[in-house]
Enzyme design. Structure first.
Site, mmCIF file in Angstrom:
data_model
loop_
_atom_site.group_PDB
_atom_site.id
_atom_site.type_symbol
_atom_site.label_atom_id
_atom_site.label_comp_id
_atom_site.label_asym_id
_atom_site.label_seq_id
_atom_site.Cartn_x
_atom_site.Cartn_y
_atom_site.Cartn_z
ATOM 1 N N VAL A 69 -3.277 10.802 -1.614
ATOM 2 C CA VAL A 69 -4.285 11.237 -0.628
ATOM 3 C C VAL A 69 -3.733 12.250 0.376
ATOM 4 C CG1 VAL A 69 -5.660 9.125 -0.820
ATOM 5 C CG2 VAL A 69 -3.876 9.283 0.957
ATOM 6 N N ASN A 91 -9.198 3.851 0.891
ATOM 7 C CA ASN A 91 -8.473 2.600 1.123
ATOM 8 C C ASN A 91 -6.969 2.793 1.282
ATOM 9 O OD1 ASN A 91 -7.809 -0.443 0.576
ATOM 10 N ND2 ASN A 91 -6.763 0.686 -1.060
ATOM 11 N N TYR A 158 0.582 2.863 13.285
ATOM 12 C CA TYR A 158 -0.479 2.266 12.455
ATOM 13 C C TYR A 158 -1.734 2.029 13.291
ATOM 14 C CZ TYR A 158 -2.732 -0.964 9.159
ATOM 15 O OH TYR A 158 -3.626 -1.579 8.298
ATOM 16 N N LYS A 162 -5.464 3.770 12.706
ATOM 17 C CA LYS A 162 -6.694 3.031 12.372
ATOM 18 C C LYS A 162 -7.780 3.260 13.420
ATOM 19 C CE LYS A 162 -5.426 1.352 8.431
ATOM 20 N NZ LYS A 162 -6.129 1.698 7.180
HETATM 21 P P1 NAD Z 1 -1.093 -2.405 -0.491
HETATM 22 O O1 NAD Z 1 0.216 -1.879 -0.014
HETATM 23 O O2 NAD Z 1 -1.127 -3.744 -1.141
HETATM 24 O O3 NAD Z 1 -1.787 -1.356 -1.473
HETATM 25 C C1 NAD Z 1 -1.927 -0.008 -1.081
HETATM 26 C C2 NAD Z 1 -2.053 0.866 -2.300
HETATM 27 O O4 NAD Z 1 -2.165 2.213 -1.814
HETATM 28 C C3 NAD Z 1 -0.826 0.826 -3.228
HETATM 29 O O5 NAD Z 1 -1.224 0.659 -4.557
HETATM 30 C C4 NAD Z 1 -0.152 2.176 -2.986
HETATM 31 O O6 NAD Z 1 0.509 2.697 -4.137
HETATM 32 C C5 NAD Z 1 -1.321 3.044 -2.580
HETATM 33 N N1 NAD Z 1 -0.912 4.199 -1.787
HETATM 34 C C6 NAD Z 1 0.034 4.260 -0.819
HETATM 35 N N2 NAD Z 1 0.162 5.512 -0.372
HETATM 36 C C7 NAD Z 1 -0.727 6.261 -1.059
HETATM 37 C C8 NAD Z 1 -1.068 7.631 -1.064
HETATM 38 N N3 NAD Z 1 -0.411 8.516 -0.277
HETATM 39 N N4 NAD Z 1 -2.045 8.068 -1.884
HETATM 40 C C9 NAD Z 1 -2.688 7.198 -2.710
HETATM 41 N N5 NAD Z 1 -2.393 5.889 -2.779
HETATM 42 C C10 NAD Z 1 -1.420 5.428 -1.951
HETATM 43 O O7 NAD Z 1 -2.059 -2.375 0.792
HETATM 44 P P2 NAD Z 1 -3.354 -3.255 1.176
HETATM 45 O O8 NAD Z 1 -2.939 -4.394 2.003
HETATM 46 O O9 NAD Z 1 -4.187 -3.482 -0.045
HETATM 47 O O10 NAD Z 1 -4.068 -2.236 2.159
HETATM 48 C C11 NAD Z 1 -5.107 -1.386 1.760
HETATM 49 C C12 NAD Z 1 -5.764 -0.817 3.006
HETATM 50 O O11 NAD Z 1 -6.206 -1.886 3.845
HETATM 51 C C13 NAD Z 1 -4.822 0.036 3.868
HETATM 52 O O12 NAD Z 1 -5.543 1.125 4.410
HETATM 53 C C14 NAD Z 1 -4.428 -0.925 4.974
HETATM 54 O O13 NAD Z 1 -4.047 -0.254 6.144
HETATM 55 C C15 NAD Z 1 -5.704 -1.700 5.143
HETATM 56 N N6 NAD Z 1 -5.546 -2.994 5.800
HETATM 57 C C16 NAD Z 1 -4.700 -3.921 5.277
HETATM 58 C C17 NAD Z 1 -4.536 -5.137 5.929
HETATM 59 C C18 NAD Z 1 -3.607 -6.205 5.404
HETATM 60 O O14 NAD Z 1 -3.288 -7.125 6.177
HETATM 61 N N7 NAD Z 1 -3.174 -6.155 4.163
HETATM 62 C C19 NAD Z 1 -5.253 -5.396 7.102
HETATM 63 C C20 NAD Z 1 -6.108 -4.424 7.608
HETATM 64 C C21 NAD Z 1 -6.256 -3.224 6.934
#
Ligand code: NAD
Length: 253
Positions: A69, A91, A158, A162
């Site tokens: 991205v 995402n 972070y 957000k």
């Molecule tokens: P994760 O690390 O389990 O998965 C993230 C995925 O994004 C991975 O497959 C990774 O390869 C991919 N990724 C990373 N950088 C990338 C890039 N430059 N281009 C394309 N893909 C890329 O993360 P998650 O916990 O599933 O989080 C997903 C989203 O939810 C994120 O935006 C995160 O900030 C948000 N979020 C997560 C949580 C949590 O507690 N897990 C809470 C609130 C928000």
């Protein structure tokens, strides 16, 4: 009114970024399970392919494509090469733990580039096509970190990224409100995914987070995905510019 059919996504094409695991994979599953043809994209090509294969094995329509991205040229090229999407889920996101006083410039830049600028670039490239087509739904994955300051771990980059995603979501929602394109976000609490492995602190930290959460637990990816599926569907036809908390009550306190 057929309330069940408003939630269906049959015949719609959806693209999810970071769909290789965690919340993105669950979003891809939720959209596919309700009828969408899902393009699973991820920085990690193997993960993108595996996610799509997983959906196809479950009997759904899906394909996998490598997509970073932060690669503006690749985003533009992909958007131009396909018909306008019906649904975009931004995402992909990353996190590290670092106090602001000790944060190297490249660590700040990396988080902002993926989490905020990456969301903008995706919305711009794919949203432009949606606006031209006069229809579409975008759901950005924000975070409760855009509204509260997480404790005890320091993560100013972070949190700022957000908060930016939430305000970007509202801004695009207003710009495109009369063009048939809705833009919303979800703001999850801590969700049990591999992302949390990058936050130092282990079990003690998780126990602290649960103490701070009215529902006294972490969330599961499917619980975020259901909110995304709703916002992407016609059941949310009057909803744009909303930031939907999916947080077990965390932000009430
Ligand atoms: P994760 O690390 O389990 O998965 C993230 C995925 O994004 C991975 O497959 C990774 O390869 C991919 N990724 C990373 N950088 C990338 C890039 N430059 N281009 C394309 N893909 C890329 O993360 P998650 O916990 O599933 O989080 C997903 C989203 O939810 C994120 O935006 C995160 O900030 C948000 N979020 C997560 C949580 C949590 O507690 N897990 C809470 C609130 C928000």
């Amino acid at each position: 009114m057929d309330y069940n059919s408003k939630l269906r996504l049959d015949g719609k094409v959806a693209l999810v970024t970071g769909a290789g695991q965690g919340i993105g994979l669950a979003c891809a599953q939720a959209l596919a399970a309700t009828g969408a043809d899902v393009i699973c994209t991820d920085l990690d090509e193997e993960r993108a392919m595996a996610a799509a294969e997983h959906l196809r094995t479950d009997g759904h329509k899906a394909r996998g494509i490598a997509l970073n991205v932060t690669d503006r040229a690749a985003l533009e090229e992909m958007a131009q090469a396909m018909p306008a999407l019906d649904i975009l889920v931004c995402n992909a996101g990353i996190v590290t733990t670092r106090s602001a006083a000790e944060m190297p410039a490249d660590e700040w830049d990396a988080v902002i580039n993926v989490n905020l600028t990456g969301v903008f670039r995706c919305c711009q490239a794919f949203g432009r096509q949606m606006v031209t087509a006069g229809r579409g739904a975008i759901v950005n994955i924000g975070s409760m970190s855009g509204q509260i300051v997480n404790t005890p771990q320091p993560q100013s980059h972070y949190n700022a990224s957000k908060a930016g995603v939430h305000q970007l979501t509202r801004s695009l929602a207003v710009e495109w409100a009369t063009r048939g394109v809705r833009v919303n976000a979800v703001a999850p609490t801590y969700i049990a995914t591999p992302l949390l492995d990058n936050v130092e602190g282990g079990d003690a930290l998780v126990a602290r987070w649960k103490d701070l959460t009215p529902m006294a637990r972490l969330g599961e990816p499917h619980e975020v995905a259901s909110a995304v599926q709703f916002l992407a569907s016609d059941a949310a036809s009057l909803i744009t510019g909303s930031i939907l908390n999916v947080d077990g009550g965390y932000t009430c306190l």
